[in-house]
Scaffold this motif. Structure first.
Motif, short mmCIF file in Angstrom:
data_model
loop_
_atom_site.label_atom_id
_atom_site.label_comp_id
_atom_site.label_asym_id
_atom_site.label_seq_id
_atom_site.Cartn_x
_atom_site.Cartn_y
_atom_site.Cartn_z
N ASP A 10 -0.50 5.89 -3.49
CA ASP A 10 0.79 5.42 -3.99
C ASP A 10 1.92 6.43 -3.81
O ASP A 10 3.10 6.10 -3.96
CB ASP A 10 0.69 5.02 -5.45
CG ASP A 10 0.27 6.16 -6.36
OD1 ASP A 10 -0.17 7.20 -5.84
OD2 ASP A 10 0.38 6.00 -7.60
N HIS A 29 6.33 -1.90 -7.99
CA HIS A 29 5.57 -2.46 -6.88
C HIS A 29 4.10 -2.04 -6.95
O HIS A 29 3.19 -2.85 -6.69
CB HIS A 29 6.17 -2.03 -5.54
CG HIS A 29 5.79 -2.91 -4.40
ND1 HIS A 29 6.56 -3.98 -4.00
CD2 HIS A 29 4.69 -2.91 -3.59
CE1 HIS A 29 5.96 -4.60 -2.99
NE2 HIS A 29 4.84 -3.97 -2.72
N ARG A 68 2.34 -4.16 -9.48
CA ARG A 68 2.05 -5.50 -8.97
C ARG A 68 0.82 -5.49 -8.07
O ARG A 68 -0.02 -6.39 -8.14
CB ARG A 68 3.26 -6.06 -8.23
CG ARG A 68 4.42 -6.48 -9.14
CD ARG A 68 5.44 -7.32 -8.41
NE ARG A 68 6.17 -6.58 -7.41
CZ ARG A 68 7.28 -5.90 -7.66
NH1 ARG A 68 7.78 -5.86 -8.90
NH2 ARG A 68 7.91 -5.25 -6.70
N LEU A 69 0.71 -4.49 -7.22
CA LEU A 69 -0.47 -4.39 -6.35
C LEU A 69 -1.74 -4.18 -7.17
O LEU A 69 -2.79 -4.77 -6.87
CB LEU A 69 -0.29 -3.24 -5.35
CG LEU A 69 0.74 -3.41 -4.24
CD1 LEU A 69 0.74 -2.18 -3.34
CD2 LEU A 69 0.48 -4.66 -3.42
N ASN A 70 -1.64 -3.36 -8.20
CA ASN A 70 -2.81 -3.07 -9.02
C ASN A 70 -3.30 -4.28 -9.80
O ASN A 70 -4.46 -4.32 -10.24
CB ASN A 70 -2.51 -1.93 -9.99
CG ASN A 70 -2.43 -0.58 -9.30
OD1 ASN A 70 -3.02 -0.38 -8.23
ND2 ASN A 70 -1.71 0.36 -9.89
N LEU A 91 -3.41 -7.32 -8.50
CA LEU A 91 -4.01 -8.30 -7.58
C LEU A 91 -5.54 -8.27 -7.70
O LEU A 91 -6.14 -7.20 -7.83
CB LEU A 91 -3.60 -7.99 -6.14
CG LEU A 91 -2.11 -8.13 -5.80
CD1 LEU A 91 -1.85 -7.67 -4.37
CD2 LEU A 91 -1.64 -9.56 -6.00
N HIS A 129 -7.41 -5.85 -4.20
CA HIS A 129 -6.40 -4.82 -3.95
C HIS A 129 -6.34 -4.49 -2.46
O HIS A 129 -7.36 -4.12 -1.86
CB HIS A 129 -6.73 -3.56 -4.74
CG HIS A 129 -5.56 -2.65 -4.94
ND1 HIS A 129 -4.85 -2.10 -3.90
CD2 HIS A 129 -4.96 -2.21 -6.07
CE1 HIS A 129 -3.88 -1.35 -4.37
NE2 HIS A 129 -3.92 -1.40 -5.70
N PRO A 130 -5.16 -4.60 -1.83
CA PRO A 130 -5.06 -4.35 -0.38
C PRO A 130 -5.27 -2.90 0.02
O PRO A 130 -5.47 -2.61 1.20
CB PRO A 130 -3.64 -4.83 -0.04
CG PRO A 130 -2.89 -4.70 -1.33
CD PRO A 130 -3.87 -5.02 -2.42
N PHE A 159 2.68 -7.17 2.47
CA PHE A 159 2.34 -6.91 1.07
C PHE A 159 3.18 -5.78 0.47
O PHE A 159 3.17 -5.55 -0.74
CB PHE A 159 0.84 -6.59 0.92
CG PHE A 159 0.42 -5.24 1.46
CD1 PHE A 159 0.24 -4.16 0.62
CD2 PHE A 159 0.21 -5.06 2.82
CE1 PHE A 159 -0.15 -2.93 1.12
CE2 PHE A 159 -0.19 -3.83 3.32
CZ PHE A 159 -0.37 -2.76 2.47
N LEU A 160 3.95 -5.11 1.32
CA LEU A 160 4.82 -4.04 0.85
C LEU A 160 6.28 -4.48 0.75
O LEU A 160 7.14 -3.66 0.39
CB LEU A 160 4.72 -2.83 1.79
CG LEU A 160 3.36 -2.15 1.88
CD1 LEU A 160 3.41 -1.00 2.87
CD2 LEU A 160 2.89 -1.66 0.52
#
Length: 317
Positions: free
Chosen positions: A56, A71, A74-76, A78, A81-82, A95-96
């Motif tokens: 990150d 941001h 938000r990813l965490n 999902l 996780h991408p 996704f970014l």
């Protein structure tokens, strides 16, 4: 009037006067404790665990910290996780979206992922060396050893083999600041160059004298620019080491995890000083900037005169 260390005063001010009315204190304590535990030096963590501690940092490059943190959160959240694995980063940068220069940051993530096995090996080797020393000496006694072992700028020995910091800095689009961020999250006692951290610490006469002794004749601490500090990052290490020493001389806050493990004490000091100079962050439960609060609240200004003076100096500049 309190006589506790500046860092103790900072923690008290942030916790009791800057947090959100509802649950802010709990959020702040929980966030600080989580960071301290998750960034404790650990030589036994596997490669993906170490990756998940550091990917990150790229998000914060040329971006507002609050936007990057939103941001990341938000990813965490999902379900898949991408960025959970260093060798399985999505080739599509969508996704970014929402991040500033998100396609550039995607390319840097890809490059970091490709280089991660060699970076991980350098970290694992350094962590083992330092952890063995920590078993016999205190963190304060081996701070310089830790910085030399990872090749931190300002502590890098001439002719030394490729180091952890150098391996990160050598990547396209990376520099010493990102390397410092990554190494701090891995548990090493290093900090990004920040001129306000230096000026904050220099309010202590002994720290000011130590910093001044590192400067060339005719140059004073107030003359230090960010560009100069980027070239001489050792100054911020000296500044925060002095703050840490003063903080160590008094009992740690009771609601904070054990700071005698690894370099947690150094990380705690870094976190407090950085939060003093930042805007409100809801992720940390902070509703008001301490700089603003000390300028507007006469009672708190009188209770924390040293912090008020620092705030006034920062505000005027």
């Amino acid at each position: 009037m309190t006589t506790s260390s500046l860092v103790h005063q900072l923690y008290e001010l942030l916790l009791n006067h800057c947090t959100l009315p509802e649950n802010g204190r709990d959020i702040f304590r929980a966030k600080i404790n989580h960071i301290l535990v998750s960034t404790t030096l650990n030589a036994s963590e596997d490669i993906d665990t170490v990756w998940r501690k550091t990917w990150d940092k790229i998000f914060y490059q040329n971006a507002r910290a609050a936007n990057a943190s939103d941001h990341i959160d938000r990813l965490n959240e999902l379900p898949a996780h991408p960025l959970a694995q260093f060798n399985n980063i999505p080739s599509d940068a969508s996704f970014l979206k929402g991040l500033k220069h998100y396609t550039v940051k995607h390319k840097r993530l890809i490059e970091l992922g490709h280089a991660w096995p060699s970076i991980y090996d350098l970290h694992a080797s350094a962590a083992r060396t330092i952890s063995e020393s920590l078993a016999h000496r205190s963190a304060e006694q081996i701070v310089d050893l830790a910085r030399t072992t990872i090749g931190a700028p300002g502590y890098r020995e001439r002719g030394a083999p490729l180091s952890l910091c150098s391996a990160i800095e050598n990547l396209d689009g990376f520099a010493a600041t990102t390397a410092f961020h990554i190494c701090a999250d891995l548990g090493y006692p290093v900090y990004k160059p920040d001129r306000w951290v230096v000026r904050f610490a220099a309010t202590d006469p002994a720290t000011k004298a130590a910093l001044q002794s590192e400067l060339p004749t005719g140059k004073s601490i107030k003359d230090i620019t960010q560009a100069y500090l980027n070239r001489h990052p050792r100054l911020v290490m000296i500044a925060l080491d002095h703050l840490t020493s003063a903080f160590t001389g008094q009992p740690q806050p009771a609601d904070i995890v054990d700071l005698d493990i690894g370099f947690r004490r150094h990380r705690f000091v870094d976190l407090m000083v950085v939060k003093f100079g930042m805007m409100p962050e809801r992720q940390f439960g902070l509703a008001v900037s301490p700089l603003t609060l000390l300028q507007e609240n006469a009672a708190l200004a009188a209770r924390y005169p040293a912090l008020h003076q620092i705030a006034a100096t920062m505000h005027s500049s």
